[in-house]
Write an enzyme that holds these catalytic residues in place. Structure first.
Site: not given
Lengths: 322, 45
Positions: A34, A37, A39, A41, A77, A216, A219
Protein backbone atom coordinates in the site's frame (compact mmCIF):
# COMPACT_ATOMS: atom_id res chain seq x y z
CA UNK A 1 4.00 2.02 27.34
CA UNK A 2 3.65 4.44 24.47
CA UNK A 3 0.62 4.39 22.22
CA UNK A 4 1.28 4.80 18.52
CA UNK A 5 -1.36 5.62 15.98
CA UNK A 6 -1.64 5.15 12.25
CA UNK A 7 -3.87 6.87 9.70
CA UNK A 8 -7.24 5.36 8.95
CA UNK A 9 -7.04 2.61 6.39
CA UNK A 10 -9.85 1.54 4.14
CA UNK A 11 -10.20 -2.10 3.21
CA UNK A 12 -13.35 -1.97 1.08
CA UNK A 13 -11.44 -1.18 -2.08
CA UNK A 14 -8.13 -3.03 -1.82
CA UNK A 15 -7.59 -5.74 -4.39
CA UNK A 16 -3.87 -6.49 -5.01
CA UNK A 17 -1.78 -8.42 -2.52
CA UNK A 18 1.36 -10.51 -2.26
CA UNK A 19 3.15 -12.81 0.13
CA UNK A 20 5.81 -12.06 2.72
CA UNK A 21 7.13 -13.99 5.68
CA UNK A 22 8.06 -12.90 9.18
CA UNK A 23 10.24 -14.62 11.77
CA UNK A 24 12.63 -17.57 12.07
CA UNK A 25 11.49 -20.07 10.85
CA UNK A 26 9.32 -17.99 8.49
CA UNK A 27 5.60 -17.51 9.09
CA UNK A 28 3.77 -16.61 5.87
CA UNK A 29 1.32 -13.72 5.35
CA UNK A 30 -0.63 -12.18 2.52
CA UNK A 31 -0.43 -8.40 2.62
CA UNK A 32 -1.54 -5.44 0.54
CA UNK A 33 1.44 -3.42 -0.71
CA UNK A 34 0.00 0.00 0.00
CA UNK A 35 1.68 3.22 -1.16
CA UNK A 36 -0.96 5.10 0.86
CA UNK A 37 0.39 4.12 4.28
CA UNK A 38 3.77 3.38 5.85
CA UNK A 39 3.51 0.60 8.43
CA UNK A 40 3.58 -3.18 8.32
CA UNK A 41 1.05 -5.00 10.45
CA UNK A 42 -0.32 -8.56 10.61
CA UNK A 43 -2.66 -10.30 13.08
CA UNK A 44 -1.19 -11.81 16.25
CA UNK A 45 -1.85 -15.34 17.46
CA UNK A 46 -3.25 -13.63 20.58
CA UNK A 47 -6.07 -12.04 18.57
CA UNK A 48 -9.40 -13.60 19.45
CA UNK A 49 -11.59 -11.35 17.29
CA UNK A 50 -13.75 -12.98 14.64
CA UNK A 51 -11.80 -11.09 11.97
CA UNK A 52 -8.59 -12.84 13.05
CA UNK A 53 -10.06 -16.33 12.98
CA UNK A 54 -9.76 -16.89 9.24
CA UNK A 55 -6.47 -15.08 8.75
CA UNK A 56 -2.86 -16.13 9.24
CA UNK A 57 -1.62 -15.03 12.65
CA UNK A 58 1.93 -14.41 13.84
CA UNK A 59 3.11 -16.40 16.83
CA UNK A 60 6.08 -14.60 18.48
CA UNK A 61 6.94 -17.60 20.61
CA UNK A 62 7.58 -19.62 17.46
CA UNK A 63 10.19 -17.18 16.16
CA UNK A 64 13.75 -17.24 17.51
CA UNK A 65 14.46 -13.75 16.11
CA UNK A 66 11.39 -11.96 17.53
CA UNK A 67 11.94 -9.14 20.00
CA UNK A 68 9.23 -7.42 21.98
CA UNK A 69 9.30 -3.62 22.29
CA UNK A 70 6.64 -3.15 24.95
CA UNK A 71 5.04 -0.53 22.72
CA UNK A 72 1.31 -0.45 21.97
CA UNK A 73 -0.19 0.28 18.57
CA UNK A 74 -3.66 1.42 17.58
CA UNK A 75 -4.79 1.41 13.97
CA UNK A 76 -8.19 2.29 12.57
CA UNK A 77 -9.18 1.06 9.16
CA UNK A 78 -12.40 1.60 7.31
CA UNK A 79 -15.15 -0.02 9.29
CA UNK A 80 -13.28 -1.07 12.37
CA UNK A 81 -10.06 -0.73 14.24
CA UNK A 82 -7.13 -2.78 15.39
CA UNK A 83 -5.25 -2.58 18.65
CA UNK A 84 -1.99 -4.34 19.17
CA UNK A 85 1.68 -4.24 19.98
CA UNK A 86 4.89 -3.43 18.17
CA UNK A 87 7.45 -6.17 17.74
CA UNK A 88 10.69 -6.61 15.84
CA UNK A 89 11.67 -9.53 13.64
CA UNK A 90 13.12 -10.58 10.30
CA UNK A 91 10.79 -9.80 7.41
CA UNK A 92 11.38 -11.57 4.10
CA UNK A 93 10.00 -9.89 0.98
CA UNK A 94 10.64 -12.10 -2.06
CA UNK A 95 14.42 -12.72 -1.80
CA UNK A 96 15.06 -9.65 0.37
CA UNK A 97 15.76 -10.29 4.04
CA UNK A 98 14.98 -7.29 6.24
CA UNK A 99 16.35 -7.86 9.74
CA UNK A 100 15.16 -6.11 12.92
CA UNK A 101 12.03 -4.74 11.23
CA UNK A 102 9.50 -3.14 13.56
CA UNK A 103 5.92 -4.10 12.77
CA UNK A 104 2.46 -4.13 14.30
CA UNK A 105 0.81 -7.25 15.69
CA UNK A 106 -2.95 -6.87 16.06
CA UNK A 107 -4.52 -8.20 19.24
CA UNK A 108 -8.08 -7.08 18.46
CA UNK A 109 -9.77 -6.46 15.12
CA UNK A 110 -13.39 -5.68 15.96
CA UNK A 111 -14.37 -4.60 12.43
CA UNK A 112 -17.01 -7.16 11.44
CA UNK A 113 -16.33 -6.92 7.72
CA UNK A 114 -12.55 -7.53 7.75
CA UNK A 115 -13.37 -11.21 8.19
CA UNK A 116 -14.29 -11.31 4.49
CA UNK A 117 -10.99 -10.00 3.06
CA UNK A 118 -8.41 -12.43 1.74
CA UNK A 119 -5.30 -10.56 2.88
CA UNK A 120 -4.02 -10.77 6.44
CA UNK A 121 -2.38 -7.38 6.82
CA UNK A 122 -0.88 -4.36 5.13
CA UNK A 123 2.67 -3.41 4.17
CA UNK A 124 2.94 0.35 3.73
CA UNK A 125 5.21 1.78 1.02
CA UNK A 126 4.68 5.45 1.86
CA UNK A 127 7.26 7.86 3.28
CA UNK A 128 8.56 7.31 6.84
CA UNK A 129 6.95 10.46 8.26
CA UNK A 130 3.53 8.76 7.95
CA UNK A 131 4.65 5.76 9.98
CA UNK A 132 3.32 5.23 13.48
CA UNK A 133 5.60 6.56 16.19
CA UNK A 134 8.69 6.84 14.03
CA UNK A 135 8.81 3.19 13.02
CA UNK A 136 11.09 2.78 10.00
CA UNK A 137 9.08 1.37 7.06
CA UNK A 138 10.11 -1.87 5.37
CA UNK A 139 11.28 -0.16 2.18
CA UNK A 140 13.52 2.26 4.12
CA UNK A 141 15.08 -0.62 6.00
CA UNK A 142 15.77 -2.44 2.73
CA UNK A 143 17.54 0.69 1.48
CA UNK A 144 19.39 1.25 4.78
CA UNK A 145 20.63 -2.34 4.67
CA UNK A 146 21.93 -1.74 1.11
CA UNK A 147 19.79 -4.54 -0.29
CA UNK A 148 18.53 -2.58 -3.30
CA UNK A 149 20.32 -1.46 -6.44
CA UNK A 150 18.40 1.82 -6.55
CA UNK A 151 16.36 3.73 -3.98
CA UNK A 152 13.07 3.19 -5.79
CA UNK A 153 10.36 0.63 -6.47
CA UNK A 154 7.95 0.26 -9.33
CA UNK A 155 4.51 -1.29 -9.76
CA UNK A 156 2.80 -2.98 -12.66
CA UNK A 157 -0.84 -3.96 -12.13
CA UNK A 158 -2.53 -6.40 -14.48
CA UNK A 159 -6.27 -6.67 -15.08
CA UNK A 160 -5.88 -10.44 -14.69
CA UNK A 161 -5.69 -12.39 -11.46
CA UNK A 162 -1.94 -12.95 -11.92
CA UNK A 163 0.86 -11.05 -13.64
CA UNK A 164 1.07 -8.00 -11.36
CA UNK A 165 4.36 -7.17 -9.66
CA UNK A 166 6.12 -4.85 -7.27
CA UNK A 167 9.74 -4.42 -8.35
CA UNK A 168 12.05 -3.38 -5.54
CA UNK A 169 15.21 -1.49 -6.52
CA UNK A 170 14.59 -1.10 -10.22
CA UNK A 171 12.50 -0.62 -13.33
CA UNK A 172 11.55 -3.35 -15.80
CA UNK A 173 11.12 -2.01 -19.33
CA UNK A 174 9.15 -5.07 -20.39
CA UNK A 175 6.17 -3.69 -18.44
CA UNK A 176 5.80 -0.40 -20.31
CA UNK A 177 6.10 1.24 -23.69
CA UNK A 178 7.36 4.69 -24.65
CA UNK A 179 9.16 7.09 -22.39
CA UNK A 180 8.84 7.69 -18.67
CA UNK A 181 7.45 11.06 -17.55
CA UNK A 182 8.81 12.15 -14.19
CA UNK A 183 6.69 14.17 -11.76
CA UNK A 184 8.00 15.78 -8.56
CA UNK A 185 6.41 14.65 -5.31
CA UNK A 186 4.63 17.67 -3.84
CA UNK A 187 4.43 16.30 -0.30
CA UNK A 188 6.82 13.65 0.97
CA UNK A 189 4.40 11.61 3.04
CA UNK A 190 1.96 10.08 0.65
CA UNK A 191 3.06 9.73 -2.96
CA UNK A 192 1.40 13.06 -3.66
CA UNK A 193 1.73 15.14 -6.82
CA UNK A 194 0.22 18.26 -8.36
CA UNK A 195 -2.31 17.67 -11.15
CA UNK A 196 -3.16 20.36 -13.72
CA UNK A 197 -6.72 19.41 -14.70
CA UNK A 198 -9.10 16.66 -15.80
CA UNK A 199 -10.48 16.70 -19.34
CA UNK A 200 -13.45 14.90 -20.91
CA UNK A 201 -14.52 15.42 -24.51
CA UNK A 202 -11.97 18.19 -24.90
CA UNK A 203 -13.42 20.18 -22.02
CA UNK A 204 -11.69 20.84 -18.71
CA UNK A 205 -14.34 19.53 -16.33
CA UNK A 206 -12.59 19.06 -12.99
CA UNK A 207 -9.45 20.07 -11.07
CA UNK A 208 -9.57 23.41 -12.85
CA UNK A 209 -6.62 25.56 -11.90
CA UNK A 210 -4.83 22.56 -10.44
CA UNK A 211 -5.30 20.16 -7.54
CA UNK A 212 -3.42 17.59 -5.49
CA UNK A 213 -3.46 13.86 -6.28
CA UNK A 214 -2.12 10.78 -4.51
CA UNK A 215 -0.92 7.69 -6.37
CA UNK A 216 -2.22 4.88 -4.17
CA UNK A 217 -1.81 1.17 -4.85
CA UNK A 218 -4.02 0.50 -1.80
CA UNK A 219 -7.15 2.00 -3.35
CA UNK A 220 -8.72 0.36 -6.35
CA UNK A 221 -10.69 3.41 -7.50
CA UNK A 222 -10.14 6.92 -8.74
CA UNK A 223 -11.65 9.16 -6.12
CA UNK A 224 -12.12 12.89 -5.91
CA UNK A 225 -14.31 15.70 -4.59
CA UNK A 226 -18.04 15.32 -5.31
CA UNK A 227 -18.17 18.32 -7.66
CA UNK A 228 -15.52 16.83 -9.94
CA UNK A 229 -16.81 13.26 -9.74
CA UNK A 230 -20.38 14.36 -10.47
CA UNK A 231 -19.20 16.32 -13.50
CA UNK A 232 -17.29 13.32 -14.80
CA UNK A 233 -20.32 11.08 -14.33
CA UNK A 234 -22.57 13.57 -16.08
CA UNK A 235 -20.13 13.64 -18.98
CA UNK A 236 -19.99 9.84 -19.27
CA UNK A 237 -23.69 9.27 -18.58
CA UNK A 238 -23.53 7.44 -15.23
CA UNK A 239 -26.31 7.53 -12.62
CA UNK A 240 -25.90 7.43 -8.84
CA UNK A 241 -27.78 4.83 -6.79
CA UNK A 242 -29.04 5.11 -3.22
CA UNK A 243 -25.74 4.01 -1.76
CA UNK A 244 -23.47 6.33 -3.69
CA UNK A 245 -22.26 3.96 -6.40
CA UNK A 246 -22.54 5.13 -9.99
CA UNK A 247 -23.99 2.79 -12.63
CA UNK A 248 -24.08 2.87 -16.39
CA UNK A 249 -25.44 0.73 -19.18
CA UNK A 250 -22.76 -1.84 -20.10
CA UNK A 251 -23.68 -1.64 -23.78
CA UNK A 252 -22.77 2.04 -23.87
CA UNK A 253 -19.18 1.67 -22.62
CA UNK A 254 -17.68 1.52 -26.10
CA UNK A 255 -19.21 4.95 -26.81
CA UNK A 256 -18.12 6.56 -23.56
CA UNK A 257 -15.25 9.08 -23.63
CA UNK A 258 -11.77 8.80 -22.15
CA UNK A 259 -11.18 10.68 -18.93
CA UNK A 260 -7.84 12.49 -19.30
CA UNK A 261 -5.71 13.41 -16.30
CA UNK A 262 -3.29 16.23 -17.11
CA UNK A 263 -0.14 16.15 -14.98
CA UNK A 264 2.85 18.43 -15.59
CA UNK A 265 1.37 19.29 -18.97
CA UNK A 266 1.21 15.64 -20.07
CA UNK A 267 -2.15 13.98 -20.81
CA UNK A 268 -2.85 10.58 -19.25
CA UNK A 269 -6.05 9.19 -20.80
CA UNK A 270 -8.01 6.43 -19.05
CA UNK A 271 -10.55 4.66 -21.26
CA UNK A 272 -14.11 3.75 -20.30
CA UNK A 273 -13.13 0.08 -20.37
CA UNK A 274 -10.52 0.88 -17.70
CA UNK A 275 -12.76 2.99 -15.45
CA UNK A 276 -15.79 0.68 -15.42
CA UNK A 277 -16.38 -2.70 -13.85
CA UNK A 278 -18.96 -5.30 -14.77
CA UNK A 279 -20.20 -7.77 -12.21
CA UNK A 280 -22.29 -10.86 -12.91
CA UNK A 281 -25.44 -9.60 -11.32
CA UNK A 282 -26.20 -6.21 -12.71
CA UNK A 283 -25.22 -3.04 -14.53
CA UNK A 284 -21.70 -1.77 -15.05
CA UNK A 285 -20.30 0.23 -12.17
CA UNK A 286 -18.12 3.29 -12.40
CA UNK A 287 -14.72 3.19 -10.72
CA UNK A 288 -14.90 6.91 -9.92
CA UNK A 289 -16.05 7.68 -6.41
CA UNK A 290 -16.70 10.69 -4.19
CA UNK A 291 -14.49 11.65 -1.29
CA UNK A 292 -15.13 14.33 1.32
CA UNK A 293 -11.98 16.32 0.66
CA UNK A 294 -10.53 18.08 -2.35
CA UNK A 295 -7.78 15.51 -2.94
CA UNK A 296 -7.82 13.17 -5.91
CA UNK A 297 -6.81 9.55 -5.33
CA UNK A 298 -5.40 7.87 -8.41
CA UNK A 299 -5.69 4.22 -7.45
CA UNK A 300 -5.40 0.88 -9.21
CA UNK A 301 -7.70 1.99 -12.06
CA UNK A 302 -5.03 4.55 -13.03
CA UNK A 303 -1.98 2.40 -12.18
CA UNK A 304 -3.23 -0.47 -14.38
CA UNK A 305 -2.97 1.92 -17.32
CA UNK A 306 0.29 3.61 -16.24
CA UNK A 307 3.29 1.66 -14.94
CA UNK A 308 4.31 3.65 -11.87
CA UNK A 309 7.80 4.23 -10.50
CA UNK A 310 8.12 5.47 -6.93
CA UNK A 311 11.55 7.12 -6.82
CA UNK A 312 12.57 7.89 -3.26
CA UNK A 313 16.12 8.93 -4.29
CA UNK A 314 14.78 11.88 -6.28
CA UNK A 315 11.34 12.29 -4.66
CA UNK A 316 9.52 11.85 -7.92
CA UNK A 317 7.02 9.54 -9.57
CA UNK A 318 7.57 8.11 -13.03
CA UNK A 319 4.62 7.21 -15.23
CA UNK A 320 4.76 5.28 -18.49
CA UNK A 321 2.12 3.53 -20.60
CA UNK A 322 1.75 0.04 -19.14
CA UNK B 1 19.68 -5.60 -6.22
CA UNK B 2 16.41 -5.77 -8.18
CA UNK B 3 13.72 -8.03 -6.78
CA UNK B 4 10.29 -8.79 -8.22
CA UNK B 5 7.44 -9.73 -5.96
CA UNK B 6 4.35 -11.10 -7.70
CA UNK B 7 0.96 -9.72 -6.72
CA UNK B 8 -2.41 -11.39 -7.04
CA UNK B 9 -5.55 -9.49 -7.96
CA UNK B 10 -8.28 -10.72 -5.66
CA UNK B 11 -11.88 -9.79 -5.08
CA UNK B 12 -12.39 -6.49 -3.34
CA UNK B 13 -14.31 -6.56 -0.08
CA UNK B 14 -16.85 -4.40 -1.94
CA UNK B 15 -17.44 -7.26 -4.42
CA UNK B 16 -17.53 -9.93 -1.72
CA UNK B 17 -20.17 -7.97 0.20
CA UNK B 18 -22.12 -7.32 -3.00
CA UNK B 19 -22.21 -11.05 -3.78
CA UNK B 20 -23.29 -11.88 -0.24
CA UNK B 21 -26.02 -9.24 -0.37
CA UNK B 22 -24.31 -7.32 2.44
CA UNK B 23 -23.11 -4.23 0.59
CA UNK B 24 -26.26 -2.20 1.15
CA UNK B 25 -26.15 -3.09 4.85
CA UNK B 26 -22.53 -1.95 4.92
CA UNK B 27 -23.43 1.45 3.48
CA UNK B 28 -26.43 1.76 5.80
CA UNK B 29 -24.23 1.32 8.86
CA UNK B 30 -20.97 2.94 7.79
CA UNK B 31 -20.10 6.26 6.26
CA UNK B 32 -17.45 5.23 3.78
CA UNK B 33 -15.01 7.92 2.75
CA UNK B 34 -11.70 7.16 1.07
CA UNK B 35 -10.37 10.60 2.07
CA UNK B 36 -10.20 9.45 5.69
CA UNK B 37 -7.20 7.32 4.73
CA UNK B 38 -5.18 10.47 4.01
CA UNK B 39 -5.47 12.78 7.02
CA UNK B 40 -1.94 14.11 6.57
CA UNK B 41 -2.24 15.13 2.93
CA UNK B 42 -2.17 18.82 2.17
CA UNK B 43 -4.60 20.41 -0.25
CA UNK B 44 -4.31 23.53 -2.37
CA UNK B 45 -7.40 25.18 -0.93
Amino acid sequence: TEVATEPLLNTLDMEYYGNISIGTPPQDFTVVFDTGSSNLWVPSVSCTSLACQNHQTFNPSQSSTYKSTGQNLSIQYGTGDMAGIVGSDTVTVASLVDTNQLFGLSITEPGQFFVHVKFDGILGLGYPNLAADGITPVFDNLVNESLLEENLFSVYLSRETTGSVVIFGGIDESYFTGSINWISVSYQGYWQISMDSIIVNGQEIACSGGCQAIIDTGTSLVAGPPSGINTIHSAVGARQDTYGEYHMNCSSISAMPDVIFVIDGVQYPVSALAYTEQNDQGPCISSFQNTSGDLWILGDVFIRVYYSIFDRANNRIGLAKA
Amino acid sequence: GVTKLPLERGKKLREVLREKGLLHRFFQHHRYDIATKFPHAFSDR
